[in-house]
Write a protein that holds these residues in place. Structure first.
Motif, PDB file in Angstrom:
ATOM      1  N   HIS A 180     -20.788 -21.146 -45.994  1.00 28.48           N
ATOM      2  CA  HIS A 180     -19.741 -20.291 -46.378  1.00 28.48           C
ATOM      3  C   HIS A 180     -18.575 -20.901 -45.182  1.00 28.48           C
ATOM      4  N   HIS A 189     -26.485 -11.491 -46.102  1.00 28.31           N
ATOM      5  CA  HIS A 189     -26.116 -12.828 -46.572  1.00 28.31           C
ATOM      6  C   HIS A 189     -25.584 -13.288 -45.283  1.00 28.31           C
ATOM      7  N   SER A 207     -21.699 -25.366 -42.186  1.00 31.91           N
ATOM      8  CA  SER A 207     -22.156 -26.088 -43.452  1.00 31.91           C
ATOM      9  C   SER A 207     -22.641 -27.528 -43.065  1.00 31.91           C
ATOM     10  N   ALA A 209     -16.075 -14.931 -53.458  1.00 33.92           N
ATOM     11  CA  ALA A 209     -16.431 -16.216 -53.363  1.00 33.92           C
ATOM     12  C   ALA A 209     -17.564 -16.349 -54.346  1.00 33.92           C
ATOM     13  N   ALA A 259     -13.841 -13.620 -45.010  1.00 34.60           N
ATOM     14  CA  ALA A 259     -15.006 -13.319 -46.265  1.00 34.60           C
ATOM     15  C   ALA A 259     -14.937 -11.757 -46.802  1.00 34.60           C
ATOM     16  N   THR A 298     -28.073 -17.313 -47.016  1.00 39.86           N
ATOM     17  CA  THR A 298     -26.724 -16.792 -47.465  1.00 39.86           C
ATOM     18  C   THR A 298     -26.562 -15.943 -48.872  1.00 39.86           C
ATOM     19  N   VAL A 343     -19.022 -10.776 -49.945  1.00 43.64           N
ATOM     20  CA  VAL A 343     -18.311 -11.944 -50.372  1.00 43.64           C
ATOM     21  C   VAL A 343     -18.013 -11.960 -51.794  1.00 43.64           C
ATOM     22  N   LYS A 385     -18.878 -20.043 -39.122  1.00 40.08           N
ATOM     23  CA  LYS A 385     -19.842 -20.180 -40.198  1.00 40.08           C
ATOM     24  C   LYS A 385     -19.988 -21.673 -40.379  1.00 40.08           C
ATOM     25  N   LEU A 407     -17.095 -21.453 -53.152  1.00 46.61           N
ATOM     26  CA  LEU A 407     -16.801 -22.034 -52.241  1.00 46.61           C
ATOM     27  C   LEU A 407     -16.999 -23.815 -52.394  1.00 46.61           C
TER      28      LEU A 407
END
Lengths: 556, 102
Positions: free
Chosen positions: A462, A373, A454, A182, A489, A87, A179, A452, A207
Motif C-alpha cells: 500500500h 489491513h 512495497s 483502493a 488511506a 494487508t 481503504v 507503507k 493500487l
C-alpha cells in the motif's frame, strides 16, 4: 460470528478432498505442473522464492479463539512456528511442503476456514473495518453484508474467470479504516437525508502499477439493493473488462477507459434485471446471517480500576494512549495488539503469541479477534477493568509495543525475502526504520505517521497511500527505493507523489531519517502531524530535506 | 556468439519441498549453488534448460540464471539469486539454516 451450515461444511470438505486427490496425482506424475498450477492457485497455494506459500482467508478479518489457536497449531505442525498477517486480512504460511497442504486444509476446515479464492482471477477475500461491530463511530456492523458477499462470491460460477482478480472492501463507518477507495468495489456505509443506512458505492480504485482512487458510482444505495447491485458491477466488468493485456485488465482501467457514466448506465440496466431475479432471497439470507452477528453480552462492572492503573503505571499509560480506541460501549475499549515490536517483521506472529491472543480473546474479549489491513491484531471488546490484565499478558510475550499509528507501525509486504514477484526487499527496511527511531527515542514526539513499504510495483504494501510510501525496485541489478509523499488511506484517499530519484538499500533509512527530522523542524507545533504539515506546505520543503545536495547544486 | 554469452546455471524449485535447486553437470539437482554446473555456451544452455524442463515430476519453474565462476564453484550475480541461494534476511530459515547444520 458466522457458523457454517451443512452446505458450507460439505462444500469445503469436498473441495479439500478434490485438492488432496489433485496433489496425489501431481506427486505421482499424472498431472503436469501446467495442469496442476491453476488447481493449486484456486486453493491458495503459491510457489514463492524459497518454498510454497499457503494463503488462508480470514473472512473480513474476523477470528475467534479457537480459530487463532488452530492457526498456531498449523504453524507448529506444518510450518516454522509463525504466520504472516497480510494487508488483505489473510494469513500466509511461508514454508509448507506440497504433500502436507491437504492436511493443513483439513485442519483449517475443522474451524470453518479455507484458502479458496485467495488467488486467481476471482473475487478475493472480502475485507472490512477491523473495528467492525465495536467502533464508536459505526452506523452498523458491516460484517453481515461482508458475509453475504462472501457466500455469494464463493464458487460463483459466473465469476471464476474474471479478466483479473477482484477485491471488495466494506466498512460500516463513515470514517474509512478499510481503504475502500483502493478496492475494485468499495462500500462505505452512510445515511441518507431520511437517516436510513445505505452504502456509498465506490468503483475502480486500486493500487499497483496504475494507482487510482475509486470513483463514486452511486452516493447512496439502499442497503437492500446491495447484492444485486454488486453482482451488476461484476457482471458488467466480466464482459467489458480487457482480457488482451494483463496490465489493463483490472476494473479501474475498465472504468477509466469507458468512463464512469457508461459504466453506471450499464450497471443500472443490469441491476434492474438482477434485482427482479433475486426476488428478495438475498434479503432473507442476510436476515439469517445477521443473527450470527449479535452484539456480545456486555458485562456491567465498575471501570474505576482502569483509571487508577492508568494514573499509576506510565508503561500502561503509554500503551493505553496509543493502542486503545473508543468502543461503542463506554465501559469497553478496542485493543489493538501491535505485532510490530521494534525490529520484528511487520505482520508476523509466533504460534505462542497467537495462543496468548486466543486465550485473551476467550478470557477477556467475548471470544473475538480481528486482523487489520495494517497487519495488527485487534481484541475488539475488552472491558476497561480488564485492560491492565490484558496488557500484562501481552507484555509477557512481546505484544505490548505502544506504537499504533506511529512511525514503527509500518505496513510491509513480504518483499524479496519471500515473494517471487518482488523486485527488492521490504522487511529489512521496515525493521531498520523501526529500530532507528526507537534508538532516537523520537517515535512519540513524531506522532501519527504511516509508512507503507512495497517490494514491487504491485503495491501489496500500500505504499501509494502511505503518508510516506517506499517502493523497492530493481535498478540495473541493485535494490533501489523510491519515496512517495502525501498518500492517504482514509475516506479522503489520495495517491502519494513521487519525491524524486530513488535511494540505494543503504541510503533509504538515512533518507527517511532526514525526511522525518526535517518534518519536526517544519511543523507548526507538536499537534501538527506529518500529513497535515505536508498538506499545508506542499512537497517542496520535504524534497529539500530529502535531497540536500540538489539544493546546494541549485544554489551554486 | 559464445564470446558475449554470460555464464549461467539451471535453477528451479523442488516439487515437494519448494526448495531452490540447481542442475549439476552429472544430471542431479543440488540444493547448493556452488555445486551447480556453470554453463558457458549458449548451445549448452539450451540443452541443459530443456533437460531440466523435462523433469516436471521432480522440479518446477526451471530457468537459466546468470552466475560467475569462483574458487568455490559458481556464485550468483543478481541479488535475487543471492537471496534464493541463502534464504530470507529476517529469520535464519531456509538454506542458510540447513547448511549451518551440515
Amino acid at each position: 460470528m458466522y457458523k457454517y451450515n451443512d452446505f458450507d461444511s460439505a462444500f469445503v470438505a469436498s473441495r479439500n478432498a478434490q485438492f488432496r486427490s489433485q496433489v496425489e496425482r501431481r506427486v505421482d506424475g499424472s498431472l503436469t505442473e501446467d495442469e496442476f498450477k491453476p488447481l493449486r492457485l484456486m486453493n491458495g497455494l503459491y510457489l514463492q522464492l524459497h518454498a510454497y506459500m499457503l494463503r488462508v482467508a480470514i473472512p473480513y478479518g474476523t477470528l475467534n479463539g479457537a480459530r487463532m489457536r488452530k492457526l498456531a497449531e498449523i504453524a507448529d505442525r506444518w510450518d516454522k512456528g509463525y504466520g504472516h498477517f497480510t494487508t488483505r486480512q489473510n494469513i500466509q504460511y511461508n514454508w509448507p511442503i506440497l504433500s502436507d497442504v491437504p492436511d493443513m486444509l483439513d485442519a483449517l476446515a475443522e474451524v470453518e476456514m479455507h484458502a479458496i479464492q485467495t488467488s486467481g482471477n476471482t473475487i478475493r477475500n472480502v475485507t472490512s473495518d477491523h473495528f467492525a461491530g465495536a467502533a464508536a463511530d459505526e452506523i452498523e456492523d458491516p460484517r453481515p453484508v461482508a458475509e453475504l458477499l462472501r457466500q455469494w462470491s464463493t464458487d460463483h460460477p459466473e465469476f471464476q474467470f474474471l479478466p483479473r482478480k477482484f477485491k471488495i472492501a466494506v466498512t460500516g463507518s463513515p470514517n474509512d479504516r478499510a481503504v475502500t477507495k483502493a478496492h475494485d468495489i468499495g462500500l462505505r456505509m452512510v445515511r441518507n437525508d431520511a437517516g436510513e443506512p445505505g452504502f456509498e458505492v465506490i468503483v475502480g480504485g486500486g493500487l499497483g502499477r496504475t494507482p487510482m482512487v475509486g470513483k463514486v458510482l452511486t452516493p447512496f444505495l439502499p442497503k437492500a439493493d446491495l447484492l444485486p447491485y454488486c453482482e451488476a458491477i461484476v457482471s458488467v466488468y466480466n464482459l467489458l473488462g480487457r482480457r488482451d493485456n494483463k496490465y489493463k485488465a483490472r476494473i479501474k482501467i475498465t472504468v477509466h477507459e469507458n468512463g464512469l457514466d457508461k459504466i453506471r448506465e450499464l450497471v443500472e440496466a443490469r441491476f434492474k434485471t438482477l434485482r427482479a431475479e433475486f426476488a428478495g432471497n438475498d434479503q432473507k439470507l442476510l436476515a439469517e446471517i445477521e443473527e450470527h452477528f449479535a452484539a456480545p453480552a456486555y458485562k456491567s462492572a465498575p471501570a474505576d480500576a482502569y483509571q487508577a492503573y492508568y494514573d499509576a503505571d506510565p508503561v500502561f499509560r503509554s500503551w493505553a494512549d496509543t493502542n486503545l480506541d473508543a468502543h461503542k460501549n463506554d465501559d469497553y475499549a478496542i485493543v489493538t495488539v501491535s505485532i510490530k515490536a521494534h525490529g520484528q517483521t511487520p505482520g508476523d506472529a509466533s504460534s505462542d503469541q497467537m495462543r496468548v491472543m486466543a486465550d485473551l480473546a476467550e478470557q477477556y474479549g467475548h471470544d473475538e479477534l480481528r486482523i487489520s489491513h495494517q497487519q495488527n491484531v485487534i481484541l475488539p471488546h475488552v472491558h476497561k477493568s480488564d485492560l491492565p490484565a490484558v496488557h500484562e499478558a501481552l507484555k509477557a510475550v512481546g505484544l505490548a509495543t505502544a506504537n499504533l499509528g506511529l512511525i514503527s507501525d509500518i505496513i510491509a509486504c513480504p518483499g524479496m525475502d519471500y515473494c517471487a514477484l518482488a523486485t527488492a526487499r521490504s522487511i529489512p527496511v521496515a525493521q531498520q526504520i523501526a529500530i532507528r527511531f526507537d534508538e532516537l527515542k523520537l517515535e512519540h514526539d513524531i506522532g501519527e505517521l504511516q509508512i507503507k513499504i512495497s517490494g514491487c510495483i504491485n503495491a501489496c504494501g500500500h505504499h501509494h497511500v502511505g503518508h510516506i510510501g517506499i517502493l523497492g525496485l530493481d535498478r540495473a541489478g541493485v535494490e533501489n527505493y523510491q519515496i512517495t509523499l502525501g498518500g492517504d488511506a482514509t475516506e479522503t484517499a489520495a495517491i502519494g507523489e513521487r519525491a524524486g530519484p530513488g535511494f540505494a538499500y543503504d541510503e533509504i533509512v538515512p533518507a527517511i531519517e532526514r525526511l522525518v527530522l526535517g518534518y519536526l523542524d517544519l511543523r507548526n507545533d507538536a499537534e501538527e502531524t506529518f500529513i497535515e504539515a505536508y498538506q499545508r506546505l506542499g512537497a517542496e520543503p520535504f524534497k529539500a530535506v530529502l535531497y540536500p545536495d540538489d539544493r546546494k547544486r541549485n544554489a551554486a | 556468439m559464445s564470446r558475449t554469452f554470460k555464464p549461467k546455471v539451471v535453477t528451479a524449485n523442488a516439487l515437494i519441498e519448494g526448495d531452490v535447486v540447481y542442475l549439476t553437470a552429472d544430471d542431479r539437482w543440488t540444493r547448493t549453488h556452488a555445486e551447480a554446473e556453470l554453463i558457458t555456451t549458449e548451445e549448452r544452455a539450451a540443452i541443459r534448460l530443456s533437460f531440466g524442463e523435462a523433469q516436471d515430476g521432480i522440479v518446477v519453474g526451471v530457468y537459466l540464471a546468470d552466475a560467475i565462476a569462483s574458487e568455490n564453484g559458481p556464485q550468483p550475480i543478481h541479488f535475487r539469486e543471492e537471496f534464493r541461494a541463502v534464504g530470507p534476511s529476517n529469520y535464519n530459515h531456509g538454506k542458510q539454516a540447513e547448511q549451518a547444520n551440515v
